[in-house]
Every structure is written in structure tokens, then in C-alpha cells.
Design an enzyme around this catalytic site. Structure first.
Site, PDB file in Angstrom:
ATOM      1  N   SER A 297      23.089   7.253  14.846  1.00  0.00           N
ATOM      2  CA  SER A 297      22.674   7.063  13.457  1.00  0.00           C
ATOM      3  C   SER A 297      23.261   5.805  12.844  1.00  0.00           C
ATOM      4  CB  SER A 297      23.083   8.309  12.657  1.00  0.00           C
ATOM      5  OG  SER A 297      23.717   7.954  11.452  1.00  0.00           O
ATOM      6  N   LYS A 298      22.395   5.047  12.176  1.00  0.00           N
ATOM      7  CA  LYS A 298      22.800   3.814  11.517  1.00  0.00           C
ATOM      8  C   LYS A 298      23.926   4.089  10.530  1.00  0.00           C
ATOM      9  CE  LYS A 298      19.023   0.503  11.062  1.00  0.00           C
ATOM     10  NZ  LYS A 298      18.149  -0.215  10.162  1.00  0.00           N
ATOM     11  N   ARG A 299      23.841   5.233   9.896  1.00  0.00           N
ATOM     12  CA  ARG A 299      24.780   5.541   8.813  1.00  0.00           C
ATOM     13  C   ARG A 299      26.137   5.987   9.366  1.00  0.00           C
ATOM     14  NH1 ARG A 299      25.091   9.960   6.054  1.00  0.00           N
ATOM     15  NH2 ARG A 299      23.372  10.850   7.222  1.00  0.00           N
TER      16      ARG A 299
END
Ligand code: GLU
Length: 551
Positions: A297-299
Site C-alpha cells: 500500500s502506498k499509504r
């Protein structure tokens, strides 16, 4: 009727003067030799995700291994989401990872290649020409429904338990407008979109083919999807069909989030009379969290951002080889058997790709990277460190450029001795005794070695006897003499047999010196380190340890 549709098409697109034949001729079939054409088609909406790099690497390797073409296409039809320098960001990232496309945008405004323009915002006229053609044939139509009206249709469908949710079948009310009614609305300035009539012949299910997943039985599309939006730009679905047709793409290799759209896309190819490319939907890269797997996940995951690998100083080739491991697990064995070959020689087999997603493992990447660095030449290591430090470590960079040759001479000390390094940002920390001008040993009071008898005397004698010009053999002779003097055995075997007869062995003596010079019990050859840091520094460090022990 056909004439009527022509009138409608003309009312909608009065400025479109070209026809589909024009484009079919302009972008003629590629040569037969070029039987594999792939593309990477990102939207410039932010920094690149590792997944994007992964997909581009698959597309590039797959095409180039078969002497095919790999191009870059920028999908920027969602104007609200694009970033101002998004294209440059994509081009730079691909460039930095040595992913070379044969055609595509080369900066924010220019393209290279015969099948362009390669950014969708520059292809508006092409999409509209094909939309006009579909309207002329009665296969597409303007829809004037407002947001509220569309919402009401959905509510109604939900209420009656309709299996079809969306603008299709009897709910596609604008399908039934007569040409004259539609033209009137257009003349009245009502806003509209263009929809494509779903063409599923009443058959509810369809079997689609995917190179990775095999045959998938899915619900066919029944929705009259929007192909041209209110702003005159196409939707992704429509644009990619037109583009992949006109750019003569043979294999669409993309993220598996598009699988649900596959029946729609195949239907569109059919309606337009185009031959569909082969599709391969790639599973996302997964990460283990506790016992379960989830998408990278990018986050949450710093390693999801491509920039992470640059900042940490991973050699690009290591990241690519690791990604190849994820793409085809066969790569590892291939690499073992073919250590000399370039990763570009590896044959990506799409059939062999995971159907459930490959698991990202940072430790494995670190190992791959260690192997790659180990096999580099000293010059390649130098270039890697130089380029990395220029961007990410000013201290190290300044240190290097002050005396490049001196720095170069330090690399073999640890590199040929196989001191493992996985990324350039480990250099300063692991080899602070070489690269930190203010280096002082971080001495540990509990260091058992420093409780040996005569440590102080040994260190003092070493300072006395040290001469920078000594050959290694002379230097070592001197250490042996010191060892003998304080009853440290110089013959390891003898020492092992009768340890009680000695204060220690020659290995212990060199360890005292090593700790003084490097602060560590393990290090590359201390003769070489001493040659590199020079006499004054050698003596300063030994003295520092003596001071520490006599405090
Ligand atoms: N622009 C789409 C995306 O970024 C491309 C999908 C495709 O490769 O067709 O997801």
C-alpha cells in the site's frame, strides 16, 4: 434511418472532418516481424508505485525478448486527477530504472514514434472520429440524463431487486430518443455524454481468455457505458480500445483490477470491428502482515514508492532482478545457472505468473542486492556510490570529490573482501572507519578482548613499531614479534592444543589493533585499512584506545 444517424453524428461532431479510414491508413499494421507490441499506460496522477514499475518491466521484457516493440502511453483523460509534471515524473522514473520504451512521450510536450500522439489528451480528435462513426451506425447515442436522473434509475433498480444496476436495457432511456428529439436537445444546449449500446445479444455470461488466469467465465456487459464524457474527452474504456487498436498493440499486460472490465472491453473491440489484443492481468504485489497477505500500500508501506529504492541506494539492477524473481519464480534458478548473462536475456513466461499475487520480501531483495554488488567491478561500485551520494548524502559526496582517486582506492578494501553491502546508504555506517573524517572508535567497556593481559603494552609497542612504508610481510613480522614478546602464540594450531600455555594468540593481538582502528571485531584486512587511513591516523586511533584503557 442511417441517414438520420448521420445527421445526429454531424450535429454532435460538426468539426470532425476525418473518418475512420483515414486513421486506419495512417496507423497501418506494423510489420509482420514486429509480432509483439506491448505498452505501459500509466495515468500521471502522482509518484510511481512499485506496482507500476513491475508492470512496465514485464511489458518491456516480454516485448524486447521477442524483438518486439514496447511503447509508453500517457492516459490523461481524467483531467481533474493529473499532475502538472506527472509525465516527466513517469519518464524520469522509467529512465532511472533503465526501462526503455521504443515510442512514446519524451518530455511534457514532445513524442517519439510513428503511432502517436502518445498522450490521450492529444488524441481527442481521433476518439471523436470513432465515436462519430459509431453514432452514424446507430451503435452509440447521446445521453442527456442528469446526475439526479441516473441516481433515480439506480434507486429504482435497487427497489425492484433488478439484477442489472446501471444504465442499460430498458433503463437506458436515451437509447429510445428519436434522432430529431436528440438533435433538438443538442440545439437547446443541453449537456450530454455519448454512450455505447451494449451488444451482448441477450447472452448473460461470457467466457473471456486471460493469458495468466486462463478462461474466466463472467457476466457479460449489459451497460451502455459512457465513451465520450461531457468535456469531449473519452473514458478510459473507450480510449484504450481505440489506442490499442491504432497503436497495433498485440498484448495488453496490465493490473488485475481491470479484469471485471474485460467483458466490456472485448465487447467494444467487437462492436468497433477490431481484432482484440491478448490480455494478461497481473496480480498485485502483496505484503505479509501478521498471518495474512495484503496489497502493498502506498499509504502504509514506504517500499511501495519507487523513490524509496533510489533514496536507500539500491542498485537499480538489484531492484529489477528482484522484481523478475517476483514475476517468474523460475528466475532465481535461471540466474544461478547463468550468472554471466544479463537479466534482459531471461524469457518472461506470462503463463507462469502467479494467479494469486507475489509476496514482497525486503530481506530477499537485500540478498539479491548483496549478490549484485558483490559481482560488480570496483569501478561500477564507485559509480553507484558517486551517483547515489550526489543526490542523497552530501557528506559522503563531498568526501568523495575531495580526492576521487583516494576514495576509489578504498573500495577494494571491503569490496574484494566480500564485506556485504546491500545498498549504498550502508557505506557510511558500516565503513565509518574509512569514510568518516571525524571517526573515533565507539569503544565498548565490556569488550572482552580488552581485558587480556598486556593489551596496553601491545598497543604501545605497535605504535612504536608502525611504519607506513612497511610491506605487508614486514608489518606482519613486527606483529608476530610483539605477540611473542607478550606470550601470545603465533601458531594457531599450537595455541589450540595448549591454550593454557599462552596469554592468547596472534589473532587476539590483531583483534586489539582491529578494534583500535575500526571499533569493530570484524573488518577487512587491517593492513589495507592502515595503508588507506595512513600513519598519523593509525597512531591517533591506537592512542585513543590506550587513553581509553588508562582512564
Ligand atoms: N491508465 C490505466 C491505469 O493506470 C491503464 C490500464 C491499462 O494498462 O490498460 O490503470
Amino acid at each position: 434511418m442511417e441517414n438520420n444517424y448521420k445527421k445526429l453524428a454531424e450535429a454532435i461532431f460538426p468539426n470532425i472532418n476525418k473518418n475512420v479510414e483515414y486513421y486506419e491508413n495512417l496507423y497501418s499494421e506494423r510489420s509482420k516481424k514486429n509480432n509483439v507490441v506491448t505498452r505501459f499506460a500509466p495515468s500521471p496522477t502522482g509518484y510511481m508505485h512499485l506496482g507500476g514499475l513491475y508492470i512496465s518491466l514485464i511489458n518491456q521484457s516480454f516485448a524486447h525478448k521477442q524483438n518486439g516493440t514496447f511503447f509508453l502511453r500517457i492516459e490523461d483523460t481524467d483531467q481533474s486527477r493529473i499532475l502538472s509534471n506527472g509525465v516527466t515524473e513517469i519518464i524520469n522514473t522509467l529512465h532511472n530504472f533503465d526501462i526503455n520504451f521504443d515510442e512514446g512521450p519524451i518530455n511534457e510536450t514532445e513524442d517519439f514514434g510513428e503511432y502517436g500522439p502518445y498522450r490521450q489528451s492529444d488524441r481527442k480528435e481521433i476518439y471523436q472520429t470513432y465515436a462519430k462513426y459509431l453514432i452514424e451506425q446507430g451503435k452509440a447515442y447521446p445521453c442527456f440524463c442528469t446526475k439526479d436522473e441516473l441516481e433515480k434509475i439506480r434507486e429504482n433498480q435497487n427497489k425492484v431487486g433488478e439484477s442489472l444496476i446501471g444504465y442499460g436495457g430498458k433503463y437506458a432511456v436515451c437509447r429510445n430518443l428519436t434522432v430529431n428529439e436528440a438533435i433538438k436537445k443538442i440545439e437547446n444546449g443541453e449537456s450530454f455524454v455519448i454512450r455505447l449500446k451494449a451488444d451482448n445479444n441477450g447472452i448473460k455470461r461470457v467466457t473471456v481468455k486471460d493469458i495468466i488466469r486462463g478462461e474466466i467465465n463472467m457476466e457479460d456487459n449489459e451497460i451502455d457505458v459512457v465513451i465520450i464524457k461531457g468535456d469531449g474527452l473519452p473514458t478510459y474504456h473507450f480510449a484504450h480500445v481505440i489506442d490499442d487498436h491504432l497503436m497495433r498493440t498485440t498484448h495488453v499486460i496490465r493490473a488485475d483490477e481491470w479484469i471485471p472490465s474485460l467483458p466490456l472491453h472485448l465487447q467494444m473491440f467487437k462492436t468497433l470491428g477490431f481484432k482484440a489484443p491478448q490480455y494478461a492481468h497481473v496480480c498485485p504485489i502483496l505484503k505479509l502482515e501478521g498471518d495474512s497477505k495484503r496489497k502493498l500500500s502506498k499509504r502504509k508501506d514506504p517500499e511501495a514508492r519507487v523513490g524509496f529504492y533510489f533514496e536507500q541506494g539500491f542498485p537499480i539492477i538489484a531492484v529489477k532482478e528482484y522484481l523478475l524473481n517476483l514475476i517468474n519464480s523460475r528466475f532465481e534458478l535461471w540466474r544461478e545457472k547463468n550468472p554471466e548473462l544479463s537479466y534482459k536475456d531471461f524469457d518472461i513466461n506470462l503463463n507462469e505468473m502467479s494467479k494469486s499475487g507475489a509476496l514482497f520480501d525486503l530481506n530477499k531483495l537485500l540478498n539479491v542486492s548483496k549478490r549484485i554488488i558483490k559481482n560488480m567491478t570496483d569501478e561500477e561500485v564507485f559509480q553507484g556510490i558517486l551517483n547515489w551520494s550526489k543526490l542523497y548524502s552530501n557528506n559522503l559526496y563531498q568526501f568523495i570529490i575531495k580526492d576521487e582517486n583516494k576514495f576509489k582506492s578504498s573500495i577494494p578494501i571491503w569490496h574484494k573482501n566480500r564485506m556485504d553491502i546491500a545498498k549504498w546508504n550502508e557505506i557510511e555506517k558500516n565503513f565509518d572507519y574509512l569514510y568518516d573524517l571525524n571517526f573515533l572508535q565507539k569503544l565498548n567497556i565490556n569488550n572482552e578482548f580488552l581485558n587480556f593481559p598486556y593489551v596496553l603494552e601491545i598497543l604501545k609497542d605497535y605504535i612504536e613499531s608502525y611504519n607506513q612504508n612497511d610491506e605487508q610481510s614486514v608489518w606482519f613480522e613486527k606483529i608476530k614479534n610483539i605477540a611473542n614478546k607478550y606470550n601470545y602464540c603465533v601458531k594457531i594450531k599450537e595455541y589450540k592444543n595448549n591454550p593454557k600455555n599462552y596469554n592468547g594468540s596472534i589473532v587476539d593481538v590483531t583483534t586489539f589493533i582491529r578494534i583500535a582502528l575500526t571499533g569493530k571485531k570484524d573488518s577487512p584486512d587491517i593492513y589495507e585499512i592502515s595503508q588507506y587511513i595512513k600513519e598519523e591516523e593509525v597512531k591517533k586511533r591506537i592512542k585513543n584506545l590506550i587513553d581509553y584503557l588508562t582512564k
